[in-house]
Design an enzyme around this catalytic site. Structure first.
Site: not given
Ligand code: DGL
Length: 279
Positions: A16-17, A79, A158, A190, A192
Site C-alpha cells: 500500500d502507499s 491499495c 493518519e 480506500c 484507510h
Molecule cells: N490507501 C490508499 C487507497 O486505498 C490511499 C491512500 C493514499 O492516498 O495514498 O487508495
C-alpha cells in the site's frame, strides 16, 4: 516436489502507499492464519490518491520488484488507488498471481445491493479512474453507481482523528451528496476508510450496507491460493504471534510501527526501512 513445497511456504507480498493496507493485511491474517506476509508501506511517497497513472504504475513496478526479491508466491495490492491505476498493467508483466481490492469490493457490493444504487467513496485518483463503476456495471448493467472523492479522509485517519468532531463534519459534507441518491450500499473504496467505519455508520444509519473490500479480498486470496495449489500446508503458530509477518517501509518506520500496533492483533517489533527507488 520439494520445490513445490518450498513455494507453498513462501510469503504473500502485500503493499500500500502506507498504513491503509494494514486493514487488508489484518483480514488476511484473520482468514489465512497459516500464511506468511511481507508487507511494504510506501511511506516516503504517500499519498498515492492524488497522483497520476504513470507515477503509480512506476511505484507499483518498483514495489513488486522489491517484493520479488523477498521471494513472494503471490501479491495483493492492498491499495485501491494502485489497484485502480496499476493492476491492469502490472499483472501482464508478472508470472505469479496478483490481485487488487477493487474487483472483490465491486463483487460484494453487487451482491449486497437490493435497490441497485451503490455509492463509492475513495481517493481522487480512484474515483477519477471510475474503476469501481466499470466493474460494477460489467457485473450488473442495471446498477447505478454514485462516486465521491473524499481526499481529506486519509490525512484525518493518519492523524488518528477517527472519532473527532472535525472528521465527523467533514464526513457529513462528503456523504450528504450520496445520501441524497438513496443508495443502499456504500463501498469504502480506500484502505484507510474502514478505520472510519463507526463514524460513517453513525452518519449513514443502519439501512446502508457498508462494504469493506478487505474481507472479500482475503477470501478471494484464499481461493486463489487453493486453485493454484499454493496454500501453505503448515499449521499457524499457537498461540498466534507476529513471527510470520515482516514489515518494510520507505520512510518513517517508527511512526508506521505505532500505527500498525494500534490496528493489528500482534505487536510488531521490527520494521525495516528500504530505499525503494533502488528497485
Ligand atoms: N490507501 C490508499 C487507497 O486505498 C490511499 C491512500 C493514499 O492516498 O495514498 O487508495
Amino acid at each position: 516436489m520439494e520445490n513445490k513445497e518450498a513455494r507453498c511456504r513462501a510469503s504473500i507480498g502485500v503493499f500500500d502507499s502506507g498504513v491503509g493496507g494494514l486493514t487488508v493485511a489484518r483480514e488476511i491474517m484473520r482468514n489465512l492464519p497459516g500464511e506468511h506476509i511481507v508487507y511494504f508501506g510506501d511511506t516516503a511517497r504517500v499519498p498515492y490518491g492524488s497522483k497520476s497513472k504513470d507515477t503509480i504504475v512506476r511505484y507499483a513496478r518498483q514495489i513488486i520488484h522489491f517484493l520479488q526479491t523477498q521471494d513472494v508466491k503471490a501479491i495483493v495490492i492492498a491499495c485501491n488507488t494502485a489497484s485502480a491505476l496499476a493492476l491492469d498493467t502490472v499483472e501482464k508483466e508478472l508470472d505469479i498471481p496478483i490481485i487488487g481490492v477493487i474487483r472483490p469490493g465491486a463483487r460484494v457490493a453487487v451482491s449486497a445491493t437490493k435497490n441497485r444504487r451503490i455509492g463509492v467513496i475513495g481517493t481522487e485518483s480512484t474515483i477519477n479512474s471510475h474503476m469501481y463503476q466499470k466493474l460494477i456495471c460489467e457485473a450488473d448493467p442495471s446498477v447505478t453507481v454514485y462516486e465521491k472523492a473524499c481526499p481529506l479522509f486519509c490525512p484525518l485517519v493518519e492523524e488518528g482523528w477517527l472519532k473527532d468532531p472535525v472528521t465527523k463534519e467533514v464526513a457529513r459534507r462528503y456523504l450528504a451528496e450520496l445520501l441524497d441518491k438513496d443508495i443502499d450500499s456504500l463501498i469504502l473504496g480506500c484502505t484507510h476508510y474502514p478505520l472510519l467505519r463507526s463514524l460513517i455508520r453513525e452518519l449513514v444509519g443502519d439501512q446502508i450496507t457498508l462494504v469493506n473490500p478487505a474481507y472479500e479480498t482475503a477470501r478471494e486470496l484464499g481461493e486463489l491460493l487453493e486453485r493454484e495449489s499454493l496454500s501453505n500446508p503448515d499449521e499457524p503458530p499457537t498461540p498466534p504471534t507476529a513471527e510470520p509477518y515482516r514489515f518494510y517501509v520507505s520512510d518513517m518506520a517508527e511512526k508506521f510501527g505505532h500505527f500498525a500496533n494500534s490496528i493489528l492483533p500482534y505487536d510488531i517489533e521490527t520494521i525495516q526501512k528500504i530505499n525503494i527507488e533502488e528497485y
